[in-house]
Design an enzyme around this catalytic site. Structure first.
Site, mmCIF file in Angstrom:
data_model
loop_
_atom_site.group_PDB
_atom_site.id
_atom_site.type_symbol
_atom_site.label_atom_id
_atom_site.label_comp_id
_atom_site.label_asym_id
_atom_site.label_seq_id
_atom_site.Cartn_x
_atom_site.Cartn_y
_atom_site.Cartn_z
ATOM 1 N N GLY A 1 -6.530 -95.163 34.830
ATOM 2 C CA GLY A 1 -5.118 -94.371 34.283
ATOM 3 C C GLY A 1 -4.076 -95.390 34.092
ATOM 4 O O GLY A 1 -2.654 -95.093 33.715
ATOM 5 N N SER A 2 -4.542 -96.520 33.629
ATOM 6 C CA SER A 2 -3.398 -97.630 33.064
ATOM 7 C C SER A 2 -2.707 -97.072 31.780
ATOM 8 O O SER A 2 -1.585 -97.222 31.580
ATOM 9 C CB SER A 2 -4.106 -99.022 32.760
ATOM 10 O OG SER A 2 -5.083 -98.971 31.789
ATOM 11 N N ASN A 3 -3.452 -96.254 30.966
ATOM 12 C CA ASN A 3 -2.958 -95.707 29.706
ATOM 13 C C ASN A 3 -1.975 -94.574 30.087
ATOM 14 O O ASN A 3 -1.061 -94.413 29.335
ATOM 15 C CB ASN A 3 -4.102 -95.184 28.778
ATOM 16 C CG ASN A 3 -4.515 -96.493 27.937
ATOM 17 O OD1 ASN A 3 -3.880 -96.670 26.880
ATOM 18 N ND2 ASN A 3 -5.882 -96.930 28.166
ATOM 19 N N MET B 1 -13.314 -88.713 30.594
ATOM 20 C CA MET B 1 -14.854 -88.970 30.234
ATOM 21 C C MET B 1 -15.747 -87.700 30.144
ATOM 22 O O MET B 1 -16.931 -87.651 30.154
ATOM 23 C CB MET B 1 -15.346 -89.812 31.518
ATOM 24 C CG MET B 1 -14.822 -91.256 31.717
ATOM 25 S SD MET B 1 -14.567 -92.173 30.346
ATOM 26 C CE MET B 1 -16.305 -92.748 30.314
ATOM 27 N N ARG B 2 -15.313 -86.665 29.659
ATOM 28 C CA ARG B 2 -15.958 -85.532 29.380
ATOM 29 C C ARG B 2 -15.443 -85.008 27.722
ATOM 30 O O ARG B 2 -14.272 -85.316 27.380
ATOM 31 C CB ARG B 2 -15.568 -84.179 30.028
ATOM 32 C CG ARG B 2 -15.409 -84.548 31.773
ATOM 33 C CD ARG B 2 -16.900 -84.842 32.064
ATOM 34 N NE ARG B 2 -17.953 -83.929 32.090
ATOM 35 C CZ ARG B 2 -18.889 -84.106 32.700
ATOM 36 N NH1 ARG B 2 -19.364 -85.384 33.175
ATOM 37 N NH2 ARG B 2 -20.032 -83.364 32.550
ATOM 38 N N HIS C 1 -9.242 -95.222 22.178
ATOM 39 C CA HIS C 1 -10.805 -95.541 22.446
ATOM 40 C C HIS C 1 -10.505 -97.207 22.138
ATOM 41 O O HIS C 1 -9.912 -97.596 21.133
ATOM 42 C CB HIS C 1 -11.616 -95.189 21.079
ATOM 43 C CG HIS C 1 -12.948 -95.690 21.275
ATOM 44 N ND1 HIS C 1 -13.952 -95.132 22.439
ATOM 45 C CD2 HIS C 1 -13.821 -96.425 20.935
ATOM 46 C CE1 HIS C 1 -15.050 -95.709 22.468
ATOM 47 N NE2 HIS C 1 -15.107 -96.793 21.185
ATOM 48 N N GLY D 1 -16.554 -84.288 17.725
ATOM 49 C CA GLY D 1 -17.283 -85.350 17.490
ATOM 50 C C GLY D 1 -16.734 -86.435 18.495
ATOM 51 O O GLY D 1 -15.782 -86.149 19.341
ATOM 52 N N ASP E 1 -15.550 -89.562 19.153
ATOM 53 C CA ASP E 1 -14.681 -90.768 18.618
ATOM 54 C C ASP E 1 -14.510 -90.680 17.212
ATOM 55 O O ASP E 1 -14.484 -91.741 16.363
ATOM 56 C CB ASP E 1 -14.920 -92.029 19.441
ATOM 57 C CG ASP E 1 -14.990 -92.102 20.648
ATOM 58 O OD1 ASP E 1 -14.036 -91.618 21.544
ATOM 59 O OD2 ASP E 1 -15.761 -92.605 21.505
ATOM 60 N N GLU F 1 -3.744 -101.510 23.909
ATOM 61 C CA GLU F 1 -3.801 -100.151 24.196
ATOM 62 C C GLU F 1 -2.425 -99.506 24.884
ATOM 63 O O GLU F 1 -1.972 -98.560 24.148
ATOM 64 C CB GLU F 1 -5.057 -99.567 24.995
ATOM 65 C CG GLU F 1 -6.481 -99.800 24.479
ATOM 66 C CD GLU F 1 -7.517 -99.256 25.722
ATOM 67 O OE1 GLU F 1 -7.234 -98.121 26.201
ATOM 68 O OE2 GLU F 1 -8.397 -99.945 25.718
HETATM 69 C C1 GRF Z 1 -9.609 -97.234 28.210
HETATM 70 O O1 GRF Z 1 -10.046 -98.296 27.761
HETATM 71 C C2 GRF Z 1 -9.424 -96.129 27.011
HETATM 72 O O2 GRF Z 1 -9.533 -96.695 25.888
HETATM 73 C C3 GRF Z 1 -11.087 -95.524 27.453
HETATM 74 O O3 GRF Z 1 -11.077 -95.456 28.634
HETATM 75 C C4 GRF Z 1 -10.133 -96.750 29.323
HETATM 76 C C5 GRF Z 1 -9.377 -95.833 30.033
HETATM 77 O O4 GRF Z 1 -8.603 -96.775 31.045
HETATM 78 N N1 GRF Z 1 -10.931 -94.137 26.552
HETATM 79 P P1 GRF Z 1 -7.345 -96.291 31.836
HETATM 80 O O5 GRF Z 1 -7.918 -95.204 32.779
HETATM 81 O O6 GRF Z 1 -6.535 -95.870 30.869
HETATM 82 O O7 GRF Z 1 -6.966 -97.473 32.577
#
Ligand code: GRF
Length: 221
Positions: A16-18, A94-95, A113, A147, A149, A178
């Protein structure tokens, strides 16, 4: 910021860093969105702790606890609807989502991505980049279609691949970008400054050069 903030639902599966980058952006007064709800398909995801620490509602919808993908997605939709979510951000979710689900938020689902799409879609994008020997890679924020990505690209940031990189070091360099790119793209998208013809996008507000990133080896300092 005065005025209503767009309500985001963030879908996560991992660290969850994003999500954190989005939470931090939303904490700024002039950001046009707020995180209304975080949904994780993984009960132990660290992203859930980040959401709780920020006082954001969390919902676990474990795909393993649902008999079908349709039921899994219906449960996610329920959670998002209950929270009044208007836009959905995938952040390490991841789904794969079905066209049916995406249709419920038509044109309002974003993903990040860790490659310069259309290169290296799918899993292990950093490993794919290292194995292919590219010298520049990066990250992409795009609209989500059915699709993997493949949806229209909103923004990209590039980083060098350095000679001694492994997946971890390259992944960390990409992640830093990111965290800058996702809030920027979300801001542009939710304020109606990105239009799409289904393949290409046009951004009507040009970001400042300090918000953009384009680097080549040796030039990053
Ligand atoms: C990131 O690299 C994002 O681009 C990809 O999965 C990773 C998730 O990282 N889809 P985080 O959970 O946000 O740290």
């Amino acid at each position: 910021m005065s005025g209503r903030r767009v309500r985001l639902g963030v879908l996560v599966s991992g660290s969850g860093s994003n999500l954190q980058a989005l939470l931090d952006a939303c904490a700024r007064e002039d950001f046009p969105a707020e995180v209304a709800c975080v949904v994780s398909n993984v009960p132990t995801a660290y992203a859930l702790e980040r959401a709780r620490a920020a006082g954001v509602a969390t919902v676990v919808v474990d795909h393993k606890a649902h008999a079908s993908k349709a039921e899994f997605e219906a449960a996610i939709l329920d959670a998002l609807r209950s929270a009044g979510v208007e836009w959905v951000c995938l952040a390490g979710f991841m789904r794969l989502l079905s066209a049916d689900f995406l249709g419920r938020f038509a044109g309002r689902v974003l993903n990040i991505h860790p490659s310069l799409l259309p290169s290296f879609p799918g899993l292990h994008a950093q490993r794919q980049a290292l194995e292919r020997g590219v010298k520049v890679t990066g990250c992409t924020v795009h609209f989500v279609d059915a699709g993997t990505d493949t949806g229209p690209i909103i923004g990209q940031a590039a980083v060098p691949v350095l000679p001694d990189d492994d997946e971890k070091s390259l992944g960390a360099r990409i992640l830093a970008e990111e965290h800058r790119l996702y809030p920027l793209a979300v801001r542009l998208a939710v304020t109606g400054q990105v239009s799409s013809d289904g393949t290409r996008t046009r951004v009507s507000a040009v970001p400042t050069t300090s918000e953009l990133s384009l680097r080549s080896p040796g030039a990053e300092k």
